[in-house]
Design an enzyme around this catalytic site. Structure first.
Site, short mmCIF file in Angstrom:
data_model
loop_
_atom_site.label_atom_id
_atom_site.label_comp_id
_atom_site.label_asym_id
_atom_site.label_seq_id
_atom_site.Cartn_x
_atom_site.Cartn_y
_atom_site.Cartn_z
N ILE A 1 -43.69 -8.60 -1.17
CA ILE A 1 -43.33 -10.02 -1.74
C ILE A 1 -44.83 -10.84 -1.75
CG2 ILE A 1 -41.16 -9.82 -1.00
CD1 ILE A 1 -41.84 -11.45 1.51
N ASP A 2 -44.57 -11.90 -2.69
CA ASP A 2 -45.82 -12.99 -2.63
C ASP A 2 -46.19 -13.38 -1.28
OD1 ASP A 2 -45.54 -12.28 -5.48
OD2 ASP A 2 -44.40 -14.29 -5.81
N LYS A 3 -47.57 -14.11 -1.41
CA LYS A 3 -48.09 -14.60 -0.25
C LYS A 3 -47.26 -15.78 0.23
CE LYS A 3 -52.16 -17.35 1.10
NZ LYS A 3 -53.52 -18.01 0.63
N ARG B 1 -39.11 -16.03 -9.75
CA ARG B 1 -39.92 -17.32 -10.07
C ARG B 1 -39.92 -17.15 -11.78
NH1 ARG B 1 -45.47 -16.61 -6.98
NH2 ARG B 1 -45.96 -18.53 -8.00
N THR C 1 -43.95 -16.39 -0.25
CA THR C 1 -42.65 -16.16 -0.04
C THR C 1 -42.38 -15.36 1.22
OG1 THR C 1 -42.29 -15.52 -2.41
CG2 THR C 1 -40.92 -14.71 -0.93
#
Length: 340
Positions: free
Chosen positions: A155-157, A258, A159
């Site tokens: 998952i993104d930084k 997103r 998130t």
């Protein structure tokens, strides 16, 4: 696996330098195993390694039977002793780092952690240290030989939330296969700009995603992209212009939630890349407006994860609460905020 002599010392660092992983393992062939090809039996008993790895070790003499090199198709007899002795080099220069991680589920095959906001999942350009992989290599040094230290997805930084990790090669591969065939489910919570009625018209977002042609760090909806499907499972109004969503992923493209929510003109609050000024809607109090403008990251949290255990076949479900920053944002945006 039998008799792992050096497991406690595998991949410890000395003076900041990683030590290669030493593998020294034996197995005595049972009556039930007699007659199997040596490569097939090795893949059954030395389960941390792929069959291709084991075949190469048979060929180069790292895996022997009764102190003698064999061909992969050689049949074994009861009482034969297989001995695997080799040194595994790390896949990269990733260093173990003593970084705290929050474990929410663990057994001998699987690990689920709750990633905090701001932690990068694995090292890359500009982020060689401080990542989840660095932390995993410190707390689980035996996972040095696994790609990305056993990570199954990312998952993104900015998130927060749940990540699934295999602790052995077979577990990691089985979980990645589940992800590919969509038997792993991942649910997210996010706070978005948009009223409930408008969002309700987009319960299923089916729009292919690819890399932006001009801005290579961004993803975008495009006809030549890969299939991407997102489901809005629940829509909870916070006020006339903002909602809390429960989102399910059918596919797992980079930045998928997103990008999809931005595509339908209902971006996630705090998303500087895909949201922009569209995050601000009319009718906000000054406190609400400031809360949106000052929210430092995309308000997106991976709160629930479900998968089939790769060894036991049991259905495993794990969930974690929404982080404090998102809870505070929900409270401010709620129409009842500040009411007597």
């Amino acid at each position: 696996m039998d008799d792992i002599d050096d497991e406690p010392n595998a991949s410890l660092s000395v003076a900041g330098q990683p030590v290669p992983v030493i593998i020294d393992v034996t197995h005595t062939v049972t009556e039930n195993e007699a007659g199997l090809r040596i490569d097939k039996l090795a893949s059954k008993v030395f389960t941390d390694f792929s069959r291709a790895q084991l075949q190469s070790w048979i060929s180069d003499g790292s895996l022997i039977s009764n102190s003698t090199t064999q061909k992969p198709k050689q049949r074994v007899k009861a009482g034969d002793v297989l001995h695997l002795s080799t040194t595994l080099q790390q896949h990269s220069e990733d260093q173990p780092e003593n970084i705290a991680i929050e474990v929410v589920y663990e057994d001998q095959d699987v690990l689920v952690i709750n990633k905090p906001v701001g932690m990068v999942v694995h090292p890359g350009a500009g982020n060689q240290t401080g990542t989840l992989v660095n932390a995993l290599l410190y707390h689980y040094p035996q996972q040095h030989h696994l790609p990305r230290a056993g990570l199954v997805h990312r998952i993104d930084k900015d998130t927060s939330g749940l990540l699934l990790i295999g602790k052995t090669k077979p577990a990691q591969m089985a979980l990645m296969a589940q992800l590919k065939d969509k038997s792993v489910y991942r649910h997210y919570q996010c706070i978005v700009a948009g009223d409930a009625a408008s969002l309700g018209r987009h319960r299923r977002i089916d729009a292919p995603i690819g890399r932006h042609r001009n801005q290579r760090t961004k993803m975008t909806v495009m006809t030549a992209g890969r299939e991407a499907v997102t489901h809005l499972l629940a829509i909870t109004p916070l006020n006339d212009s903002y909602c809390l969503l429960d989102v399910g992923l059918e596919t797992g493209r980079t930045h998928q939630i997103r990008v999809h929510l931005s595509h339908i003109t209902h971006p996630i609050v705090g998303d500087r890349v895909y949201g922009g000024r569209r995050q601000l809607r009319a009718g906000l109090s000054e406190a609400q407006r400031q809360a949106i403008l000052n929210f430092p990251r995309q308000a997106l949290h991976a709160y629930e994860l479900g998968f089939v255990h790769p060894v036991t076949g049991e259905d495993i479900e794990v969930s974690v609460p929404m982080p404090e920053d998102m809870q505070q944002l929900v409270a401010v945006l709620n129409d009842d905020y500040g009411a007597e």
